[in-house]
Design a protein around this motif. Structure first.
Motif, PDB file in Angstrom:
ATOM      1  N   ALA A 163       0.824  -1.214   0.000  1.00 11.76           N
ATOM      2  CA  ALA A 163       0.000   0.000   0.000  1.00 11.76           C
ATOM      3  C   ALA A 163       0.857   1.262   0.000  1.00 11.76           C
ATOM      4  N   GLY A 164       2.160   1.117   0.128  1.00 11.75           N
ATOM      5  CA  GLY A 164       3.057   2.264   0.168  1.00 11.75           C
ATOM      6  C   GLY A 164       2.897   3.249  -0.970  1.00 11.75           C
ATOM      7  N   PRO A 165       2.622   2.797  -2.189  1.00 10.89           N
ATOM      8  CA  PRO A 165       2.441   3.751  -3.280  1.00 10.89           C
ATOM      9  C   PRO A 165       1.309   4.756  -3.068  1.00 10.89           C
ATOM     10  N   ILE A 166       0.348   4.448  -2.216  1.00 10.77           N
ATOM     11  CA  ILE A 166      -0.733   5.410  -1.950  1.00 10.77           C
ATOM     12  C   ILE A 166      -0.137   6.673  -1.333  1.00 10.77           C
ATOM     13  N   ALA A 167       0.693   6.517  -0.311  1.00 14.87           N
ATOM     14  CA  ALA A 167       1.320   7.680   0.333  1.00 14.87           C
ATOM     15  C   ALA A 167       2.303   8.375  -0.608  1.00 14.87           C
ATOM     16  N   ALA A 168       2.943   7.609  -1.458  1.00 16.14           N
ATOM     17  CA  ALA A 168       3.926   8.186  -2.378  1.00 16.14           C
ATOM     18  C   ALA A 168       3.279   9.054  -3.449  1.00 16.14           C
ATOM     19  N   THR A 169       2.008   8.814  -3.737  1.00 14.52           N
ATOM     20  CA  THR A 169       1.357   9.542  -4.829  1.00 14.52           C
ATOM     21  C   THR A 169       0.238  10.483  -4.396  1.00 14.52           C
ATOM     22  N   HIS A 170      -0.218  10.397  -3.150  1.00 12.83           N
ATOM     23  CA  HIS A 170      -1.317  11.257  -2.698  1.00 12.83           C
ATOM     24  C   HIS A 170      -0.784  12.255  -1.670  1.00 12.83           C
ATOM     25  N   PRO A 171      -0.912  13.557  -1.937  1.00 11.42           N
ATOM     26  CA  PRO A 171      -0.307  14.563  -1.058  1.00 11.42           C
ATOM     27  C   PRO A 171      -0.899  14.637   0.350  1.00 11.42           C
ATOM     28  N   LEU A 172      -2.103  14.136   0.561  1.00 12.98           N
ATOM     29  CA  LEU A 172      -2.721  14.204   1.891  1.00 12.98           C
ATOM     30  C   LEU A 172      -2.502  12.951   2.717  1.00 12.98           C
ATOM     31  N   VAL A 173      -1.877  11.930   2.143  1.00 12.10           N
ATOM     32  CA  VAL A 173      -1.620  10.685   2.860  1.00 12.10           C
ATOM     33  C   VAL A 173      -0.169  10.691   3.338  1.00 12.10           C
ATOM     34  N   GLY A 193      -3.613  17.587  10.467  1.00 12.91           N
ATOM     35  CA  GLY A 193      -4.585  18.649  10.283  1.00 12.91           C
ATOM     36  C   GLY A 193      -5.563  18.483   9.136  1.00 12.91           C
ATOM     37  N   VAL A 194      -5.456  17.402   8.362  1.00 11.44           N
ATOM     38  CA  VAL A 194      -6.407  17.203   7.265  1.00 11.44           C
ATOM     39  C   VAL A 194      -7.183  15.904   7.460  1.00 11.44           C
ATOM     40  N   THR A 195      -8.424  15.931   7.043  1.00 15.77           N
ATOM     41  CA  THR A 195      -9.274  14.744   7.074  1.00 15.77           C
ATOM     42  C   THR A 195     -10.083  14.718   5.789  1.00 15.77           C
ATOM     43  N   PRO A 196      -9.483  14.257   4.699  1.00 11.08           N
ATOM     44  CA  PRO A 196     -10.210  14.238   3.429  1.00 11.08           C
ATOM     45  C   PRO A 196     -11.307  13.170   3.425  1.00 11.08           C
ATOM     46  N   ALA A 215     -14.869  -2.904  -2.201  1.00 10.60           N
ATOM     47  CA  ALA A 215     -14.302  -4.121  -2.781  1.00 10.60           C
ATOM     48  C   ALA A 215     -15.228  -4.660  -3.859  1.00 10.60           C
ATOM     49  N   VAL A 216     -14.609  -5.187  -4.903  1.00 14.03           N
ATOM     50  CA  VAL A 216     -15.329  -5.896  -5.958  1.00 14.03           C
ATOM     51  C   VAL A 216     -14.511  -7.144  -6.236  1.00 14.03           C
ATOM     52  N   GLY A 217     -15.094  -8.302  -5.956  1.00 11.81           N
ATOM     53  CA  GLY A 217     -14.351  -9.546  -6.117  1.00 11.81           C
ATOM     54  C   GLY A 217     -13.145  -9.549  -5.200  1.00 11.81           C
ATOM     55  N   SER A 218     -11.971  -9.745  -5.755  1.00 11.05           N
ATOM     56  CA  SER A 218     -10.751  -9.752  -4.946  1.00 11.05           C
ATOM     57  C   SER A 218      -9.984  -8.432  -5.050  1.00 11.05           C
ATOM     58  N   SER A 219     -10.617  -7.411  -5.601  1.00 13.31           N
ATOM     59  CA  SER A 219      -9.974  -6.098  -5.731  1.00 13.31           C
ATOM     60  C   SER A 219     -10.454  -5.151  -4.634  1.00 13.31           C
ATOM     61  N   LEU A 220      -9.503  -4.481  -4.012  1.00 18.57           N
ATOM     62  CA  LEU A 220      -9.782  -3.490  -2.978  1.00 18.57           C
ATOM     63  C   LEU A 220      -9.564  -2.114  -3.590  1.00 18.57           C
ATOM     64  N   TYR A 221     -10.537  -1.212  -3.433  1.00 15.72           N
ATOM     65  CA  TYR A 221     -10.450   0.128  -4.000  1.00 15.72           C
ATOM     66  C   TYR A 221     -10.442   1.157  -2.876  1.00 15.72           C
ATOM     67  N   ILE A 222      -9.476   2.072  -2.934  1.00 18.70           N
ATOM     68  CA  ILE A 222      -9.374   3.151  -1.966  1.00 18.70           C
ATOM     69  C   ILE A 222      -9.441   4.465  -2.743  1.00 18.70           C
ATOM     70  N   THR A 223     -10.442   5.278  -2.441  1.00 11.31           N
ATOM     71  CA  THR A 223     -10.597   6.581  -3.087  1.00 11.31           C
ATOM     72  C   THR A 223     -10.471   7.642  -2.004  1.00 11.31           C
ATOM     73  N   ILE A 224      -9.556   8.590  -2.215  1.00 10.08           N
ATOM     74  CA  ILE A 224      -9.318   9.657  -1.238  1.00 10.08           C
ATOM     75  C   ILE A 224      -9.396  10.993  -1.974  1.00 10.08           C
ATOM     76  N   ALA A 225     -10.199  11.909  -1.419  1.00  9.66           N
ATOM     77  CA  ALA A 225     -10.350  13.232  -2.026  1.00  9.66           C
ATOM     78  C   ALA A 225      -8.999  13.954  -2.062  1.00  9.66           C
ATOM     79  N   GLU A 226      -8.868  14.884  -2.974  1.00  8.83           N
ATOM     80  CA  GLU A 226      -7.608  15.621  -3.136  1.00  8.83           C
ATOM     81  C   GLU A 226      -7.469  16.786  -2.167  1.00  8.83           C
ATOM     82  N   SER A 227      -8.547  17.162  -1.474  1.00  6.36           N
ATOM     83  CA  SER A 227      -8.459  18.262  -0.507  1.00  6.36           C
ATOM     84  C   SER A 227      -9.089  17.838   0.809  1.00  6.36           C
ATOM     85  N   GLY A 228      -8.595  18.403   1.878  1.00  7.13           N
ATOM     86  CA  GLY A 228      -9.086  18.005   3.199  1.00  7.13           C
ATOM     87  C   GLY A 228      -9.923  19.077   3.802  1.00  7.13           C
TER      88      GLY A 228
END
Length: 83
Positions: free
Chosen positions: A30-40, A61-64, A70-83
């Protein structure tokens, strides 16, 4: 994930969230999530025997808005770009 995801559970907290995925283990980090999302600030998924635990920590200080689904064996995480 290693199997079809039947359940997601875990409450949010002020600094992020943890989701438990019973009966399924993660194949990918899951490390790439923090590497690519500025609020994580931190993201990781740990396999713990019979389940996986995904933890996301937001920048101070942010809570986006976010959604974990989940769909089948895929897990989806969607995080807004602003908090």
């Amino acid at each position: 994930m290693s199997r079809k995801i039947e359940e997601l559970r875990g409450p949010p907290d002020p600094g992020g969230f943890t989701v438990i995925i019973p009966g399924s283990l993660s194949f990918d980090p899951a490390g790439p999530i923090a590497a690519t999302h500025p609020l994580v600030r931190r993201s990781l998924i740990l396999n713990k025997g019979d389940h996986a635990a995904l933890t996301i920590r937001f920048a101070k200080g942010v809570t986006p808005a976010y959604r974990v689904s989940a769909v089948g064996s895929s897990l989806y995480i969607t995080i807004a770009e602003s908090g």
